[in-house]
Scaffold this motif. Structure first.
Motif, PDB file in Angstrom:
ATOM      1  N   LEU A  31      29.441 -18.991 -33.947  1.00  0.00           N
ATOM      2  CA  LEU A  31      30.371 -19.606 -34.895  1.00  0.00           C
ATOM      3  C   LEU A  31      31.790 -19.724 -34.342  1.00  0.00           C
ATOM      4  N   ARG A  32      32.074 -18.968 -33.293  1.00  0.00           N
ATOM      5  CA  ARG A  32      33.460 -18.852 -32.833  1.00  0.00           C
ATOM      6  C   ARG A  32      34.089 -20.200 -32.492  1.00  0.00           C
ATOM      7  N   VAL A  33      33.392 -20.999 -31.694  1.00  0.00           N
ATOM      8  CA  VAL A  33      33.978 -22.259 -31.258  1.00  0.00           C
ATOM      9  C   VAL A  33      34.284 -23.162 -32.445  1.00  0.00           C
ATOM     10  N   HIS A  34      33.427 -23.153 -33.464  1.00  0.00           N
ATOM     11  CA  HIS A  34      33.651 -24.003 -34.639  1.00  0.00           C
ATOM     12  C   HIS A  34      34.844 -23.498 -35.458  1.00  0.00           C
ATOM     13  N   ALA A  35      34.948 -22.175 -35.583  1.00  0.00           N
ATOM     14  CA  ALA A  35      36.087 -21.619 -36.321  1.00  0.00           C
ATOM     15  C   ALA A  35      37.391 -21.900 -35.580  1.00  0.00           C
ATOM     16  N   GLU A  36      37.357 -21.836 -34.254  1.00  0.00           N
ATOM     17  CA  GLU A  36      38.572 -22.114 -33.486  1.00  0.00           C
ATOM     18  C   GLU A  36      38.960 -23.581 -33.595  1.00  0.00           C
ATOM     19  N   GLN A  37      37.979 -24.468 -33.691  1.00  0.00           N
ATOM     20  CA  GLN A  37      38.293 -25.883 -33.897  1.00  0.00           C
ATOM     21  C   GLN A  37      38.974 -26.089 -35.249  1.00  0.00           C
ATOM     22  N   MET A  38      38.505 -25.357 -36.268  1.00  0.00           N
ATOM     23  CA  MET A  38      39.150 -25.437 -37.581  1.00  0.00           C
ATOM     24  C   MET A  38      40.566 -24.878 -37.522  1.00  0.00           C
ATOM     25  N   GLU A  39      40.750 -23.822 -36.741  1.00  0.00           N
ATOM     26  CA  GLU A  39      42.083 -23.227 -36.595  1.00  0.00           C
ATOM     27  C   GLU A  39      43.049 -24.222 -35.971  1.00  0.00           C
ATOM     28  N   VAL A  40      42.586 -24.918 -34.935  1.00  0.00           N
ATOM     29  CA  VAL A  40      43.428 -25.926 -34.286  1.00  0.00           C
ATOM     30  C   VAL A  40      43.773 -27.037 -35.274  1.00  0.00           C
ATOM     31  N   TRP A  82      39.181 -21.384 -45.743  1.00  0.00           N
ATOM     32  CA  TRP A  82      39.768 -21.141 -44.426  1.00  0.00           C
ATOM     33  C   TRP A  82      40.217 -19.699 -44.258  1.00  0.00           C
ATOM     34  N   ASP A  83      40.660 -19.040 -45.335  1.00  0.00           N
ATOM     35  CA  ASP A  83      41.153 -17.675 -45.175  1.00  0.00           C
ATOM     36  C   ASP A  83      40.042 -16.732 -44.710  1.00  0.00           C
ATOM     37  N   LEU A  84      38.789 -17.004 -45.102  1.00  0.00           N
ATOM     38  CA  LEU A  84      37.678 -16.177 -44.629  1.00  0.00           C
ATOM     39  C   LEU A  84      37.477 -16.351 -43.120  1.00  0.00           C
ATOM     40  N   LEU A  85      37.537 -17.591 -42.667  1.00  0.00           N
ATOM     41  CA  LEU A  85      37.356 -17.868 -41.247  1.00  0.00           C
ATOM     42  C   LEU A  85      38.537 -17.366 -40.425  1.00  0.00           C
ATOM     43  N   HIS A  86      39.719 -17.416 -41.010  1.00  0.00           N
ATOM     44  CA  HIS A  86      40.920 -16.917 -40.329  1.00  0.00           C
ATOM     45  C   HIS A  86      40.786 -15.414 -40.067  1.00  0.00           C
ATOM     46  N   SER A  87      40.344 -14.681 -41.074  1.00  0.00           N
ATOM     47  CA  SER A  87      40.128 -13.249 -40.898  1.00  0.00           C
ATOM     48  C   SER A  87      38.993 -12.979 -39.910  1.00  0.00           C
ATOM     49  N   PHE A  88      37.954 -13.785 -39.974  1.00  0.00           N
ATOM     50  CA  PHE A  88      36.837 -13.663 -39.033  1.00  0.00           C
ATOM     51  C   PHE A  88      37.324 -13.783 -37.588  1.00  0.00           C
ATOM     52  N   LEU A  89      38.170 -14.778 -37.308  1.00  0.00           N
ATOM     53  CA  LEU A  89      38.702 -14.943 -35.968  1.00  0.00           C
ATOM     54  C   LEU A  89      39.582 -13.772 -35.570  1.00  0.00           C
ATOM     55  N   GLY A  90      40.343 -13.252 -36.528  1.00  0.00           N
ATOM     56  CA  GLY A  90      41.190 -12.098 -36.238  1.00  0.00           C
ATOM     57  C   GLY A  90      40.374 -10.895 -35.805  1.00  0.00           C
ATOM     58  N   VAL A  91      39.264 -10.636 -36.500  1.00  0.00           N
ATOM     59  CA  VAL A  91      38.401  -9.503 -36.135  1.00  0.00           C
ATOM     60  C   VAL A  91      37.738  -9.758 -34.780  1.00  0.00           C
ATOM     61  N   LEU A  92      37.315 -10.979 -34.531  1.00  0.00           N
ATOM     62  CA  LEU A  92      36.735 -11.313 -33.230  1.00  0.00           C
ATOM     63  C   LEU A  92      37.715 -11.002 -32.105  1.00  0.00           C
ATOM     64  N   ARG A  93      38.972 -11.357 -32.306  1.00  0.00           N
ATOM     65  CA  ARG A  93      39.964 -11.208 -31.239  1.00  0.00           C
ATOM     66  C   ARG A  93      40.446  -9.774 -31.073  1.00  0.00           C
ATOM     67  N   GLU A  94      40.513  -9.046 -32.165  1.00  0.00           N
ATOM     68  CA  GLU A  94      41.061  -7.689 -32.103  1.00  0.00           C
ATOM     69  C   GLU A  94      39.993  -6.612 -32.034  1.00  0.00           C
ATOM     70  N   GLY A  95      38.776  -6.922 -32.485  1.00  0.00           N
ATOM     71  CA  GLY A  95      37.696  -5.947 -32.408  1.00  0.00           C
ATOM     72  C   GLY A  95      37.709  -4.894 -33.486  1.00  0.00           C
ATOM     73  N   SER A  96      38.569  -5.059 -34.493  1.00  0.00           N
ATOM     74  CA  SER A  96      38.611  -4.087 -35.595  1.00  0.00           C
ATOM     75  C   SER A  96      39.283  -4.725 -36.794  1.00  0.00           C
ATOM     76  N   LEU A  97      39.022  -4.156 -37.971  1.00  0.00           N
ATOM     77  CA  LEU A  97      39.683  -4.647 -39.184  1.00  0.00           C
ATOM     78  C   LEU A  97      41.175  -4.348 -39.147  1.00  0.00           C
ATOM     79  N   SER A  98      41.512  -3.153 -38.677  1.00  0.00           N
ATOM     80  CA  SER A  98      42.935  -2.768 -38.648  1.00  0.00           C
ATOM     81  C   SER A  98      43.715  -3.665 -37.687  1.00  0.00           C
ATOM     82  N   GLY A  99      43.132  -3.954 -36.518  1.00  0.00           N
ATOM     83  CA  GLY A  99      43.811  -4.824 -35.565  1.00  0.00           C
ATOM     84  C   GLY A  99      43.983  -6.230 -36.111  1.00  0.00           C
ATOM     85  N   ALA A 100      42.949  -6.744 -36.761  1.00  0.00           N
ATOM     86  CA  ALA A 100      43.040  -8.070 -37.359  1.00  0.00           C
ATOM     87  C   ALA A 100      44.080  -8.102 -38.469  1.00  0.00           C
ATOM     88  N   ALA A 101      44.152  -7.030 -39.245  1.00  0.00           N
ATOM     89  CA  ALA A 101      45.133  -6.971 -40.331  1.00  0.00           C
ATOM     90  C   ALA A 101      46.553  -7.039 -39.780  1.00  0.00           C
TER      91      ALA A 101
END
Length: 296
Positions: free
Chosen positions: A68-77, A7-26
């Motif tokens: 993949l986004r919708v599936h990762a968001e379902q896992m997040e929920v 899950w931690d990989l997918l959590h970071s993936f969603l963070g980058v999707l939402r922020e558009g950068s590694l620094s923003g996701a961090a």
């Protein structure tokens, strides 16, 4: 590809999707930038395809990432629901309960209910998700929902509270300056407060207003809270819950005999939470608090 993805990989993936950068996701996830980068790289390796491409504006998701986004968001929920369920301890009123409601109900009505709940049960952690979009209780996007439409999903425990009436209101000094309309046709000479984007809900509302449409509104906003603030500030005439209009400073209702929109109000939760003590306590408190509000 690995049979399971951490899950931690997918959590970071969603963070980058939402922020558009590694620094923003961090920053969003309270991780270091190298850690987020390693997570994304590990996920790409596990999936065997790139998920982001670099550009001058940051990281752009590939088609694979978007799919993949919708599936990762379902896992997040699901992960959030699992965490909330894990905090409940037997018959103790202790744990996290997530409630979704509209902006106006959440701010103007539920804030007091939440304050009283915390005073009575210090072990409760309450999450209030304000949105005019319906959250899916079956997917556990929230534990409890306050809705202005009858729940249509099965497997829900639902309690009808009553009808919350909407009427047209303005500040008295605005009406002193501009006159009090005696018909819906008179509204053409007034500053009207209303929505910007047309939705099924707003479309149903304007049907009750005769010839008034989006183009009739001189002050437009899709935030119900902002519309209420504009009316309270004396900006013009707009739709407001009748019970709220009685609060200080009071608003004056106009054309009560020509515009009234009752909104059925329900409290609902998934039937699997029937034995969850914190959810049951919050559900009952919401029913009681909203019933008082509807009857005020």
């Amino acid at each position: 590809m690995a049979s399971t993805l951490p899950w931690d990989l997918l959590h970071s993936f969603l963070g980058v999707l939402r922020e558009g950068s590694l620094s923003g996701a961090a920053r969003l996830l309270d991780l270091t930038q190298p850690t987020v980068g390693r997570h994304v790289a590990a996920l790409e390796q596990a999936l065997g395809q790139p998920l982001f491409t670099r550009s001058s504006t940051g990281l752009l998701p590939t088609e694979a990432a978007l799919s993949l986004r919708v599936h990762a968001e379902q896992m997040e929920v699901a992960a959030a629901a699992l965490q909330r369920a894990a905090t409940a301890r037997g018959d103790e009123v202790r744990g996290t309960v997530r409630v979704t409601a509209s902006e106006v109900i959440g701010v103007e009505v539920l804030a007091g209910v939440f304050a009283a709940l915390r005073e009575a049960h210090p072990g409760l952690v309450l999450e209030l998700a304000l949105s005019n979009q319906l959250q899916d209780l079956l997917r556990r996007e929230a534990d409890i929902a306050v809705r202005m439409t009858p729940p249509e999903q099965g497997q829900l425990i639902a309690r009808r509270i009553g009808s919350i009436e909407l009427g047209l209101h303005a500040r008295p000094d605005y009406l002193d300056r501009h006159g009090r309309p005696t018909s819906l046709a008179d509204m053409a000479g007034h500053t009207l407060v209303g929505f910007d984007r047309v939705t099924p809900f707003t479309r149903a509302g304007v049907k009750r207003l005769g010839g008034i449409t989006r183009d009739s509104f001189a002050l437009r906003c899709d935030s119900d809270l902002a519309q209420l603030a504009l009316i309270r500030a004396g900006g013009g005439i707009g739709a407001c819950q009748v019970a709220l209009a009685r609060r200080e400073p009071p608003l004056e209702r106009v054309l009560a005999d020509q515009f009234s929109w009752p909104l059925e109000t329900w409290v609902a939760m998934h039937e699997d939470l029937r034995q969850n003590t914190p959810c049951r306590v919050v559900f009952d408190a919401l029913v009681e608090g909203l019933s008082r509000y509807v009857g005020s």
